[in-house]
Design a protein around this motif. Sequence first.
Motif, PDB file in Angstrom:
ATOM      1  N   LEU A  47       0.850  -1.190   0.000  1.00 14.69           N
ATOM      2  CA  LEU A  47       0.000   0.000   0.000  1.00 14.69           C
ATOM      3  C   LEU A  47       0.884   1.237   0.000  1.00 14.69           C
ATOM      4  O   LEU A  47       1.843   1.312   0.766  1.00 14.69           O
ATOM      5  CB  LEU A  47      -0.907   0.013   1.233  1.00 14.69           C
ATOM      6  CG  LEU A  47      -1.870  -1.157   1.369  1.00 14.69           C
ATOM      7  CD1 LEU A  47      -2.706  -0.998   2.635  1.00 14.69           C
ATOM      8  CD2 LEU A  47      -2.768  -1.268   0.154  1.00 14.69           C
ATOM      9  N   PHE A  48       0.565   2.180  -0.872  1.00 12.21           N
ATOM     10  CA  PHE A  48       1.333   3.410  -1.001  1.00 12.21           C
ATOM     11  C   PHE A  48       0.441   4.614  -0.738  1.00 12.21           C
ATOM     12  O   PHE A  48      -0.702   4.652  -1.195  1.00 12.21           O
ATOM     13  CB  PHE A  48       1.928   3.529  -2.410  1.00 12.21           C
ATOM     14  CG  PHE A  48       2.936   2.462  -2.718  1.00 12.21           C
ATOM     15  CD1 PHE A  48       4.264   2.622  -2.384  1.00 12.21           C
ATOM     16  CD2 PHE A  48       2.545   1.285  -3.328  1.00 12.21           C
ATOM     17  CE1 PHE A  48       5.197   1.645  -2.654  1.00 12.21           C
ATOM     18  CE2 PHE A  48       3.470   0.285  -3.612  1.00 12.21           C
ATOM     19  CZ  PHE A  48       4.794   0.464  -3.268  1.00 12.21           C
ATOM     20  N   ALA A  49       0.988   5.595  -0.049  1.00 10.31           N
ATOM     21  CA  ALA A  49       0.291   6.867   0.138  1.00 10.31           C
ATOM     22  C   ALA A  49       0.230   7.575  -1.215  1.00 10.31           C
ATOM     23  O   ALA A  49       1.096   7.366  -2.074  1.00 10.31           O
ATOM     24  CB  ALA A  49       1.043   7.727   1.152  1.00 10.31           C
ATOM     25  N   PRO A  50      -0.789   8.416  -1.433  1.00  2.00           N
ATOM     26  CA  PRO A  50      -0.951   9.061  -2.741  1.00  2.00           C
ATOM     27  C   PRO A  50       0.299   9.807  -3.220  1.00  2.00           C
ATOM     28  O   PRO A  50       0.685   9.673  -4.381  1.00  2.00           O
ATOM     29  CB  PRO A  50      -2.117  10.033  -2.522  1.00  2.00           C
ATOM     30  CG  PRO A  50      -2.843   9.523  -1.342  1.00  2.00           C
ATOM     31  CD  PRO A  50      -1.845   8.798  -0.490  1.00  2.00           C
ATOM     32  N   GLY A  51       0.942  10.568  -2.363  1.00  3.43           N
ATOM     33  CA  GLY A  51       2.111  11.331  -2.785  1.00  3.43           C
ATOM     34  C   GLY A  51       3.286  10.457  -3.172  1.00  3.43           C
ATOM     35  O   GLY A  51       4.035  10.768  -4.108  1.00  3.43           O
ATOM     36  N   VAL A  52       3.443   9.348  -2.475  1.00  2.00           N
ATOM     37  CA  VAL A  52       4.528   8.415  -2.778  1.00  2.00           C
ATOM     38  C   VAL A  52       4.281   7.773  -4.141  1.00  2.00           C
ATOM     39  O   VAL A  52       5.185   7.657  -4.971  1.00  2.00           O
ATOM     40  CB  VAL A  52       4.655   7.342  -1.672  1.00  2.00           C
ATOM     41  CG1 VAL A  52       5.659   6.271  -2.047  1.00  2.00           C
ATOM     42  CG2 VAL A  52       5.024   7.990  -0.346  1.00  2.00           C
ATOM     43  N   TRP A  53       3.032   7.351  -4.385  1.00  2.00           N
ATOM     44  CA  TRP A  53       2.697   6.747  -5.678  1.00  2.00           C
ATOM     45  C   TRP A  53       2.882   7.763  -6.808  1.00  2.00           C
ATOM     46  O   TRP A  53       3.418   7.436  -7.861  1.00  2.00           O
ATOM     47  CB  TRP A  53       1.274   6.208  -5.681  1.00  2.00           C
ATOM     48  CG  TRP A  53       0.932   5.582  -6.998  1.00  2.00           C
ATOM     49  CD1 TRP A  53       0.204   6.145  -8.003  1.00  2.00           C
ATOM     50  CD2 TRP A  53       1.353   4.306  -7.470  1.00  2.00           C
ATOM     51  NE1 TRP A  53       0.137   5.276  -9.071  1.00  2.00           N
ATOM     52  CE2 TRP A  53       0.839   4.146  -8.774  1.00  2.00           C
ATOM     53  CE3 TRP A  53       2.115   3.278  -6.925  1.00  2.00           C
ATOM     54  CZ2 TRP A  53       1.058   2.999  -9.532  1.00  2.00           C
ATOM     55  CZ3 TRP A  53       2.334   2.138  -7.677  1.00  2.00           C
ATOM     56  CH2 TRP A  53       1.808   2.006  -8.961  1.00  2.00           C
TER      57      TRP A  53
END
Length: 69
Positions: A47-53
């Motif tokens: 699972l990735f946070a939006p900013g990381v993705w």
Amino acid sequence: MKTDLSGAEWFKSSHSSGQTDCVEVAWLMGGQVGVRDSKNTSGPALLFAPGVWDAFANGLRAGGFGSQS
């Protein structure tokens, strides 16, 4: 913390050649992004946070990470 992925709608990239060595992505609640192995759909997912993705995807578009775009 455990995230319920039972209702996630997983998809492969349109650039996928249909081979078995692919990852699948799902847009999740709260803007998170799930990534899993298409050969093991009942296995774990990252699972990735939006900013990381977004940073990852933008890096790929810019030709980073040794991609062949």
